[in-house]
Design a protein around this motif. Structure first.
Motif, PDB file in Angstrom:
ATOM      1  N   ALA A  81      -8.327  -4.183   5.749  1.00  0.00           N
ATOM      2  CA  ALA A  81      -8.604  -5.543   6.226  1.00  0.00           C
ATOM      3  C   ALA A  81      -7.516  -6.458   5.645  1.00  0.00           C
ATOM      4  CB  ALA A  81      -9.987  -6.011   5.802  1.00  0.00           C
ATOM      5  N   PRO A  82      -6.671  -7.021   6.532  1.00  0.00           N
ATOM      6  CA  PRO A  82      -6.694  -6.932   7.996  1.00  0.00           C
ATOM      7  C   PRO A  82      -6.442  -5.488   8.463  1.00  0.00           C
ATOM      8  CG  PRO A  82      -5.263  -8.716   7.249  1.00  0.00           C
ATOM      9  CD  PRO A  82      -5.567  -7.889   6.053  1.00  0.00           C
ATOM     10  N   PRO A  83      -7.006  -5.112   9.610  1.00  0.00           N
ATOM     11  CA  PRO A  83      -6.837  -3.740  10.104  1.00  0.00           C
ATOM     12  C   PRO A  83      -5.411  -3.474  10.564  1.00  0.00           C
ATOM     13  CG  PRO A  83      -8.031  -5.069  11.696  1.00  0.00           C
ATOM     14  CD  PRO A  83      -7.915  -5.901  10.468  1.00  0.00           C
ATOM     15  N   ALA A  84      -5.028  -2.215  10.498  1.00  0.00           N
ATOM     16  CA  ALA A  84      -3.664  -1.838  10.870  1.00  0.00           C
ATOM     17  C   ALA A  84      -3.377  -2.106  12.341  1.00  0.00           C
ATOM     18  CB  ALA A  84      -3.436  -0.365  10.555  1.00  0.00           C
ATOM     19  N   ASP A  85      -4.404  -2.108  13.199  1.00  0.00           N
ATOM     20  CA  ASP A  85      -4.177  -2.317  14.631  1.00  0.00           C
ATOM     21  C   ASP A  85      -4.380  -3.773  15.065  1.00  0.00           C
ATOM     22  OD1 ASP A  85      -6.881  -2.478  14.277  1.00  0.00           O
ATOM     23  OD2 ASP A  85      -7.412  -1.000  15.805  1.00  0.00           O
ATOM     24  N   SER A  86      -4.494  -4.689  14.091  1.00  0.00           N
ATOM     25  CA  SER A  86      -4.631  -6.094  14.446  1.00  0.00           C
ATOM     26  C   SER A  86      -3.297  -6.629  14.959  1.00  0.00           C
ATOM     27  CB  SER A  86      -5.089  -6.916  13.239  1.00  0.00           C
ATOM     28  OG  SER A  86      -4.104  -6.901  12.228  1.00  0.00           O
ATOM     29  N   PRO A  87      -3.285  -7.726  15.725  1.00  0.00           N
ATOM     30  CA  PRO A  87      -2.031  -8.231  16.305  1.00  0.00           C
ATOM     31  C   PRO A  87      -0.968  -8.580  15.273  1.00  0.00           C
ATOM     32  CG  PRO A  87      -3.928  -9.251  17.362  1.00  0.00           C
ATOM     33  CD  PRO A  87      -4.449  -8.491  16.178  1.00  0.00           C
ATOM     34  N   HIS A  88      -1.381  -9.110  14.112  1.00  0.00           N
ATOM     35  CA  HIS A  88      -0.406  -9.580  13.133  1.00  0.00           C
ATOM     36  C   HIS A  88      -0.437  -8.820  11.820  1.00  0.00           C
ATOM     37  CE1 HIS A  88       0.307 -12.905  15.837  1.00  0.00           C
ATOM     38  NE2 HIS A  88      -0.970 -13.224  15.810  1.00  0.00           N
ATOM     39  N   GLY A  89      -1.470  -8.042  11.550  1.00  0.00           N
ATOM     40  CA  GLY A  89      -1.551  -7.307  10.306  1.00  0.00           C
ATOM     41  C   GLY A  89      -1.793  -8.225   9.125  1.00  0.00           C
ATOM     42  N   ALA A  90      -1.243  -7.867   7.967  1.00  0.00           N
ATOM     43  CA  ALA A  90      -1.437  -8.642   6.750  1.00  0.00           C
ATOM     44  C   ALA A  90      -0.434  -9.786   6.671  1.00  0.00           C
ATOM     45  CB  ALA A  90      -1.303  -7.743   5.530  1.00  0.00           C
ATOM     46  N   THR A  91      -0.694 -10.709   5.746  1.00  0.00           N
ATOM     47  CA  THR A  91       0.178 -11.856   5.537  1.00  0.00           C
ATOM     48  C   THR A  91       0.619 -11.891   4.081  1.00  0.00           C
ATOM     49  OG1 THR A  91      -0.982 -13.118   7.236  1.00  0.00           O
ATOM     50  CG2 THR A  91       0.365 -14.367   5.682  1.00  0.00           C
ATOM     51  N   ILE A  92       1.889 -12.161   3.857  1.00  0.00           N
ATOM     52  CA  ILE A  92       2.406 -12.254   2.500  1.00  0.00           C
ATOM     53  C   ILE A  92       1.582 -13.272   1.709  1.00  0.00           C
ATOM     54  CG2 ILE A  92       4.375 -13.036   1.120  1.00  0.00           C
ATOM     55  CD1 ILE A  92       6.210 -11.859   3.228  1.00  0.00           C
ATOM     56  N   GLY A  93       1.167 -12.864   0.512  1.00  0.00           N
ATOM     57  CA  GLY A  93       0.424 -13.751  -0.361  1.00  0.00           C
ATOM     58  C   GLY A  93      -1.073 -13.754  -0.157  1.00  0.00           C
ATOM     59  N   PHE A  94      -1.572 -13.044   0.853  1.00  0.00           N
ATOM     60  CA  PHE A  94      -3.012 -13.019   1.124  1.00  0.00           C
ATOM     61  C   PHE A  94      -3.583 -11.628   0.813  1.00  0.00           C
ATOM     62  CE2 PHE A  94      -1.692 -16.742   3.360  1.00  0.00           C
ATOM     63  CZ  PHE A  94      -2.797 -17.584   3.370  1.00  0.00           C
ATOM     64  N   PRO A  95      -4.858 -11.556   0.366  1.00  0.00           N
ATOM     65  CA  PRO A  95      -5.436 -10.271  -0.051  1.00  0.00           C
ATOM     66  C   PRO A  95      -5.563  -9.269   1.094  1.00  0.00           C
ATOM     67  CG  PRO A  95      -6.745 -12.113  -0.877  1.00  0.00           C
ATOM     68  CD  PRO A  95      -5.790 -12.677   0.130  1.00  0.00           C
ATOM     69  N   VAL A  96      -5.306  -8.008   0.767  1.00  0.00           N
ATOM     70  CA  VAL A  96      -5.563  -6.873   1.658  1.00  0.00           C
ATOM     71  C   VAL A  96      -6.661  -6.026   1.011  1.00  0.00           C
ATOM     72  CG1 VAL A  96      -4.618  -4.759   2.675  1.00  0.00           C
ATOM     73  CG2 VAL A  96      -3.206  -6.833   2.551  1.00  0.00           C
ATOM     74  N   TRP A  97      -7.652  -5.650   1.796  1.00  0.00           N
ATOM     75  CA  TRP A  97      -8.719  -4.772   1.318  1.00  0.00           C
ATOM     76  C   TRP A  97      -8.441  -3.348   1.776  1.00  0.00           C
ATOM     77  CZ3 TRP A  97     -14.207  -6.560   0.190  1.00  0.00           C
ATOM     78  CH2 TRP A  97     -14.234  -7.921  -0.181  1.00  0.00           C
ATOM     79  N   MET A  98      -8.688  -2.371   0.889  1.00  0.00           N
ATOM     80  CA  MET A  98      -8.541  -0.960   1.241  1.00  0.00           C
ATOM     81  C   MET A  98      -9.826  -0.220   0.873  1.00  0.00           C
ATOM     82  SD  MET A  98      -5.620  -2.156  -0.618  1.00  0.00           S
ATOM     83  CE  MET A  98      -5.335  -1.023  -1.979  1.00  0.00           C
ATOM     84  N   TRP A  99     -10.268   0.662   1.767  1.00  0.00           N
ATOM     85  CA  TRP A  99     -11.414   1.513   1.466  1.00  0.00           C
ATOM     86  C   TRP A  99     -11.404   2.712   2.404  1.00  0.00           C
ATOM     87  CZ3 TRP A  99     -11.693  -2.769   4.501  1.00  0.00           C
ATOM     88  CH2 TRP A  99     -12.414  -2.709   5.702  1.00  0.00           C
ATOM     89  N   SER A 100     -12.282   3.654   2.143  1.00  0.00           N
ATOM     90  CA  SER A 100     -12.454   4.819   3.017  1.00  0.00           C
ATOM     91  C   SER A 100     -13.817   4.750   3.667  1.00  0.00           C
ATOM     92  CB  SER A 100     -12.339   6.128   2.225  1.00  0.00           C
ATOM     93  OG  SER A 100     -12.687   7.242   3.042  1.00  0.00           O
ATOM     94  N   ALA A 101     -13.865   5.033   4.969  1.00  0.00           N
ATOM     95  CA  ALA A 101     -15.161   5.153   5.638  1.00  0.00           C
ATOM     96  C   ALA A 101     -15.949   6.269   4.958  1.00  0.00           C
ATOM     97  CB  ALA A 101     -14.971   5.452   7.114  1.00  0.00           C
ATOM     98  N   ARG A 102     -17.241   6.042   4.756  1.00  0.00           N
ATOM     99  CA  ARG A 102     -18.049   6.983   3.994  1.00  0.00           C
ATOM    100  C   ARG A 102     -18.653   8.066   4.882  1.00  0.00           C
ATOM    101  NH1 ARG A 102     -17.637   2.468   1.179  1.00  0.00           N
ATOM    102  NH2 ARG A 102     -18.131   2.387  -1.055  1.00  0.00           N
ATOM    103  N   SER A 103     -18.474   9.294   4.451  1.00  0.00           N
ATOM    104  CA  SER A 103     -19.125  10.449   5.062  1.00  0.00           C
ATOM    105  C   SER A 103     -19.155  11.536   4.007  1.00  0.00           C
ATOM    106  CB  SER A 103     -18.376  10.925   6.311  1.00  0.00           C
ATOM    107  OG  SER A 103     -17.142  11.517   5.953  1.00  0.00           O
ATOM    108  N   GLU A 104     -19.945  12.557   4.266  1.00  0.00           N
ATOM    109  CA  GLU A 104     -20.024  13.648   3.297  1.00  0.00           C
ATOM    110  C   GLU A 104     -18.646  14.259   3.063  1.00  0.00           C
ATOM    111  OE1 GLU A 104     -23.337  16.981   2.765  1.00  0.00           O
ATOM    112  OE2 GLU A 104     -21.867  17.578   4.278  1.00  0.00           O
ATOM    113  N   ALA A 105     -17.847  14.404   4.128  1.00  0.00           N
ATOM    114  CA  ALA A 105     -16.549  15.070   4.013  1.00  0.00           C
ATOM    115  C   ALA A 105     -15.485  14.202   3.357  1.00  0.00           C
ATOM    116  CB  ALA A 105     -16.068  15.516   5.394  1.00  0.00           C
ATOM    117  N   THR A 106     -15.599  12.870   3.472  1.00  0.00           N
ATOM    118  CA  THR A 106     -14.541  11.998   2.952  1.00  0.00           C
ATOM    119  C   THR A 106     -14.854  11.398   1.593  1.00  0.00           C
ATOM    120  OG1 THR A 106     -15.467  10.098   4.140  1.00  0.00           O
ATOM    121  CG2 THR A 106     -13.736  11.372   5.254  1.00  0.00           C
TER     122      THR A 106
END
Length: 226
Positions: A81-106
């Motif tokens: 967040a922002p997602p990789a497929d968003s029109p503009h992506g991330a912005t310099i100086g603004f927070p990026v969130w990273m996580w993994s979708a939860r499943s038994e395998a991941t």
């Protein structure tokens, strides 16, 4: 196990005397997910009065590998967040969130058991951490899968797994690699052990720069950026 005995001279006897022995089937392997035997099956000649040869036993370590293979462990299912497929992506100086979708395998935890004869081995795997390589030279080690972003947290930093870009990517997007570090332990058959496993997935995140015009004294505009 015993099988119907073929006629004397049948190729199954491989030249052995049918009157002086019998044929048995030896199944060498371990029980599969459906209870079958994925190992080899072969015919053995047993002389009259003799015991069939012993079937080779599968070691607890081999059963542990079978149990681990059944887990189907996967690399992190990358979410940004922002997602990789968003029109503009991330912005310099603004927070990026990273996580993994939860499943038994991941993200686990996950346990599987493999059995051969009277021996059973149970393996358990849990995700210890995810190491994120952000593409700008920064590396972030996050305990666990990270916190999913929600719209009510827009503009805030992730509580446990985030990053702020300070420069644009030369190619317009940074290549991100997320490595899930698994801790695996197993026990059974009078033995136990542990091991570590790392699985990596990749994504690309565009990073943009927002430029603004700041008005100075006298109404003159000065270029600036954030």
């Amino acid at each position: 196990m015993a099988i119907p005995q073929p006629a004397s001279g049948d190729p199954m006897w491989a030249g052995k005397d049918a009157s002086k022995g019998r044929l048995v089937v030896m199944i060498c392997g371990v029980g599969g997910p459906g209870g079958g035997y994925p190992g080899d099956a072969r015919v053995a000649y047993v002389p009259n009065g003799a015991e069939p040869p012993a079937v080779p036993q599968v070691s607890p370590a081999e059963l542990a590998r079978q149990a681990i293979d059944q887990m189907g462990l996967s690399a992190p299912d990358i979410r940004l967040a922002p997602p990789a497929d968003s029109p503009h992506g991330a912005t310099i100086g603004f927070p990026v969130w990273m996580w993994s979708a939860r499943s038994e395998a991941t993200t686990g935890p996950v346990a599987r058991t493999a059995t051969a004869g009277s021996v059973s081995v149970t393996a358990t795997a849990k995700l210890a951490r995810i190491t994120w390589s952000m593409g700008d030279g920064a590396t972030k080690a996050c305990a666990g899968p990270g916190t999913p972003f929600t719209e009510d947290r827009a503009g805030l930093a992730s509580p446990d797994c985030g990053h702020i870009y300070l420069t644009k990517a030369p190619s317009g997007a940074f290549s991100i690699a997320a490595t899930g570090h698994w801790e695996i332990s197993w026990s059974g058959g009078g033995m136990s052990d542990s091991e570590a496993m790392g699985l990596t997935s990749n994504a690309r995140l565009p990073v943009r720069e927002i430029r603004t015009l700041n008005s100075g004294e006298g109404g003159h505009e000065r270029p600036g950026s954030t």
